[in-house]
Structure formats: C-alpha cells, structure tokens
Design a protein around this motif. Structure first.
Motif, PDB file in Angstrom:
ATOM      1  N   CYS A   7       1.008  -1.221  -0.189  1.00 50.90           N
ATOM      2  CA  CYS A   7      -0.008  -0.103  -0.008  1.00 50.90           C
ATOM      3  C   CYS A   7       0.813   1.312   0.084  1.00 50.90           C
ATOM      4  CB  CYS A   7      -0.893   0.161   1.248  1.00 50.90           C
ATOM      5  SG  CYS A   7      -2.107   1.483   1.239  1.00 50.90           S
ATOM      6  N   CYS A   9       0.486   3.841   1.327  1.00 47.29           N
ATOM      7  CA  CYS A   9       0.662   4.670   2.671  1.00 47.29           C
ATOM      8  C   CYS A   9       1.825   4.049   3.594  1.00 47.29           C
ATOM      9  CB  CYS A   9      -0.817   4.473   3.343  1.00 47.29           C
ATOM     10  SG  CYS A   9      -0.685   2.904   4.402  1.00 47.29           S
ATOM     11  N   CYS A  18      -5.562  -2.737   2.686  1.00 48.04           N
ATOM     12  CA  CYS A  18      -5.164  -1.804   3.707  1.00 48.04           C
ATOM     13  C   CYS A  18      -5.996  -0.474   3.080  1.00 48.04           C
ATOM     14  CB  CYS A  18      -3.468  -1.421   3.382  1.00 48.04           C
ATOM     15  SG  CYS A  18      -3.173  -0.159   4.387  1.00 48.04           S
ATOM     16  N   CYS A  19      -5.542   0.457   2.585  1.00 44.21           N
ATOM     17  CA  CYS A  19      -6.324   1.688   2.171  1.00 44.21           C
ATOM     18  C   CYS A  19      -7.176   1.311   1.254  1.00 44.21           C
ATOM     19  CB  CYS A  19      -5.706   2.909   1.742  1.00 44.21           C
ATOM     20  SG  CYS A  19      -4.451   3.305   3.086  1.00 44.21           S
ATOM     21  N   VAL A  41      -2.967   7.988   0.255  1.00 44.94           N
ATOM     22  CA  VAL A  41      -3.141   7.490  -0.986  1.00 44.94           C
ATOM     23  C   VAL A  41      -3.971   7.849  -2.044  1.00 44.94           C
ATOM     24  CG1 VAL A  41      -3.859   4.991  -1.956  1.00 44.94           C
ATOM     25  CG2 VAL A  41      -2.597   5.234   0.407  1.00 44.94           C
TER      26      VAL A  41
HETATM   27 ZN    ZN Z   1      -2.491   1.889   3.171  1.00 44.44          ZN
END
Ligand code: ZN
Length: 128
Positions: A7, A9, A18-19, A41
């Motif tokens: 990810c 981030c 994740c995001c 992101v």
């Molecule tokens: Zn993330």
C-alpha cells in the motif's frame, strides 16, 4: 512482498487489505490515522472523489482539481497521533510526506485535525 503490492501509505500490508478497503470497498476508517493514511493514498492515485468524500462539510472546497500538480509521491511517515481513536470525537495526526515535482524533492510537514461525526471520521483542516 513485492514493492508493487505494498500500500502506498507505507503500512506493511497490500493495498486491497489496507487503504483499498476505504477507497474502493467503501468501508470507513475507524481511526483518524487510518483516514489520514487513506487520504494520502488518494492523493497518490488522484482520487479526488475520495478526498472530497472524507473532507468535513464545514471546510470542504466545492471542487478539487489535482491537474497541473504533477507531484510524484515518495512516502509517508506518521510522526504523532493525538486521540483519534474509535471512541474519540477529535483527532490530530502529524505527518511528513515526501514528493517530487519536476525532479525536485519536497517535504510536506503537516499537522492535520480530524473530527468524527455519526461514526465517521472527516478531515477538518491543517496547520502547516
Ligand atoms: Zn494503506
């Protein structure tokens, strides 16, 4: 884990787990830090829809245009978190984001404020 799967981030997780849960699967982050990371992101991926959706109505711009801002985002580092948990109403996240524009490296050091309303976290504003 391949670099591509990570990810953006910076968390040690793949994007969909994740995001991606927030940007694509429409779940709501339960902490201010998770929202902050997912908004980073969204900047990386040019997702203005997500940025506007997670911006508090009192400070949200009518539109958001990322064109003409060809930043290449290099990484995110969360420095400090105050409150912002699932039971809080306010949260503060201090972070440093690194990016390049036209080959020049920049650093954005920002302290963002978040509020939670009806169980959802929103970005409120920032002190640079
Ligand atoms: Zn993330």
């Amino acid at each position: 884990m391949k670099q591509l799967d990570r990810c953006p981030c910076g968390a040690p997780a793949e994007y969909p787990a994740c995001c991606g849960r927030y940007l694509d699967a429409k779940l709501c982050p339960d902490t201010a830090e998770a929202l902050m990371r997912s908004r980073y992101v969204a900047y990386v991926r040019g997702r203005t829809d997500y940025l506007l959706r997670t911006w508090h109505a009192s400070t949200r711009p009518p539109t958001l245009d990322l064109e003409g801002e060809p930043a290449r985002w290099l990484g995110l580092q969360v420095r400090r978190v105050e409150a912002g948990g699932p039971g809080d109403r306010h949260g503060v996240v201090e972070f440093v984001a690194r990016y390049k524009i036209g080959g020049r490296a920049h650093r954005l050091h920002e302290t963002s404020r978040f509020v939670r309303e009806d169980g959802r976290w929103f970005y409120l504003d920032a002190a640079v």
